[in-house]
Design a protein around this motif. Sequence first.
Motif, mmCIF file in Angstrom:
data_model
loop_
_atom_site.group_PDB
_atom_site.id
_atom_site.type_symbol
_atom_site.label_atom_id
_atom_site.label_comp_id
_atom_site.label_asym_id
_atom_site.label_seq_id
_atom_site.Cartn_x
_atom_site.Cartn_y
_atom_site.Cartn_z
ATOM 1 N N LEU A 1 -40.064 -69.652 50.723
ATOM 2 C CA LEU A 1 -40.833 -69.858 51.956
ATOM 3 C C LEU A 1 -39.962 -70.187 53.166
ATOM 4 N N HIS A 2 -38.637 -69.916 53.077
ATOM 5 C CA HIS A 2 -37.766 -70.362 54.176
ATOM 6 C C HIS A 2 -38.204 -69.791 55.531
ATOM 7 N N ASP A 3 -38.769 -68.592 55.527
ATOM 8 C CA ASP A 3 -39.174 -67.975 56.796
ATOM 9 C C ASP A 3 -40.679 -68.011 57.029
ATOM 10 N N ILE A 4 -41.392 -68.880 56.304
ATOM 11 C CA ILE A 4 -42.857 -68.940 56.444
ATOM 12 C C ILE A 4 -43.270 -69.190 57.899
ATOM 13 N N MET B 1 -37.820 -71.048 66.757
ATOM 14 C CA MET B 1 -38.858 -72.033 66.430
ATOM 15 C C MET B 1 -39.298 -71.927 64.963
ATOM 16 N N HIS B 2 -38.969 -70.806 64.280
ATOM 17 C CA HIS B 2 -39.591 -70.588 62.970
ATOM 18 C C HIS B 2 -39.242 -71.639 61.900
ATOM 19 N N PRO B 3 -38.024 -72.229 61.914
ATOM 20 C CA PRO B 3 -37.800 -73.281 60.898
ATOM 21 C C PRO B 3 -38.686 -74.509 61.116
ATOM 22 N N ALA C 1 -27.509 -67.809 51.041
ATOM 23 C CA ALA C 1 -28.261 -66.750 50.356
ATOM 24 C C ALA C 1 -28.993 -65.880 51.376
ATOM 25 N N ASP C 2 -29.572 -66.514 52.390
ATOM 26 C CA ASP C 2 -30.342 -65.816 53.415
ATOM 27 C C ASP C 2 -29.428 -64.895 54.230
ATOM 28 N N THR C 3 -28.301 -65.437 54.693
ATOM 29 C CA THR C 3 -27.374 -64.657 55.517
ATOM 30 C C THR C 3 -26.783 -63.486 54.723
ATOM 31 N N HIS D 1 -34.012 -76.747 57.784
ATOM 32 C CA HIS D 1 -32.570 -76.700 58.093
ATOM 33 C C HIS D 1 -31.862 -75.432 57.627
ATOM 34 N N HIS D 2 -32.624 -74.395 57.277
ATOM 35 C CA HIS D 2 -31.915 -73.231 56.718
ATOM 36 C C HIS D 2 -31.120 -72.442 57.749
ATOM 37 N N HIS D 3 -31.264 -72.780 59.044
ATOM 38 C CA HIS D 3 -30.410 -72.153 60.066
ATOM 39 C C HIS D 3 -29.422 -73.142 60.674
HETATM 40 FE FE LIG Z 1 -34.930 -67.845 58.840
#
Ligand SMILES: [Fe+2]
Length: 355
Positions: A221-224, A250-252, A303-305, A274-276
């Motif tokens: 759900l990191h980008d929910i 704003m998404h985080p 992992a995301d990058t 904090h994923h960004h």
């Molecule tokens: Fe993201």
Amino acid sequence: MTGSTRHTVLVVDDDPAIRKVLSLGLERLGFTVRLASNGQEALDLLTSAGLDPDCVLLDIRMPILSGKEALPKIRGLFPLTPVIMLTAYNDLATGLDAMKNGAFDYLVKPSRMEHIADVIGKAIRYREIMREKFELDRKKEEYRLSLERSIESTALELNETYRKLKTANMQTVQALAETIEAKDQYTQGHCERVKNLSLKLAQKLALPDGQMEALEIAALLHDIGKIGIPERILNKSGPLEPEENEVIKMHPIIGAQILSIVELFAKAVNGVRHHHERWDGQGYPDGIAGEDIDPLARIISLADTFDAMAQTRPYRGALPMETILEEIRAQRNKQFAPEVVDAFFDARLYEDYLR
Ligand SMILES: [Fe+2]
């Protein structure tokens, strides 16, 4: 003891005269008397014939099987049956010795009938107390076992319920993750791949078991928070305007707010928020650095990058693997936590993407 309840006494003596005297005397006092002329005969009566006397009078010296030899056998087979040894007046030491070996008491021959009845009465009371204790112990043990069984089955039921809840919970998370992907056409399967890579990184980093579930939720759900971002910005093929960039950033925060509403997601909130963030403090939304960044977020960040670079994006195609790995290595201590970069390369986690 008057023997009004007809207690049974087994008299074991090789001397017929003594058997006769004891038999007559005890019957007169109300006892049922059974007779045996040696230890073996007594054992046969107790085992094959199923005799269950309230007390055994056992002569010490007898042919075939002496009282001394029969005593441990009787005690072993019928531990609740009291045995009174019959001993000659010059053989007191043997009587005492027999008591050490489990005899209830001993009588010196000849004894007065009142004394004999008194000792038998005590033995029978002792037997009753022992039987009650035995029965109590048995009931206690039965209760303990039934309690254990019910605890065991309750635990099994709870485990099963927990497993079902967990599955249902993860299915909800999965469905939520898919809603983001449905909105952002370039991220098909991205959440699932980020989750898989995050869990592998966490295993390599030996993340505590208790955090694995939170990581799974946060990674999926990191980008929910992108739910709150207009699609024209999300799916824009050209470069973003500075203000559009601010909206994306704003998404985080939006994601963390969404997760914080659900108690089950509480441990995943900071992983999403904090994923960004970057190890060097240059990330967003809070600009925190190093150990201040949630450990789950540090993992998800890489992992995301990595997955984003390996996939086609609105503004570019997929990057070659060498370029991606070079970039990740270059970002150790800058964008990424050093231990996460090291885990990524040590476990060669990029290899799954090469196949
Ligand atoms: Fe993201």
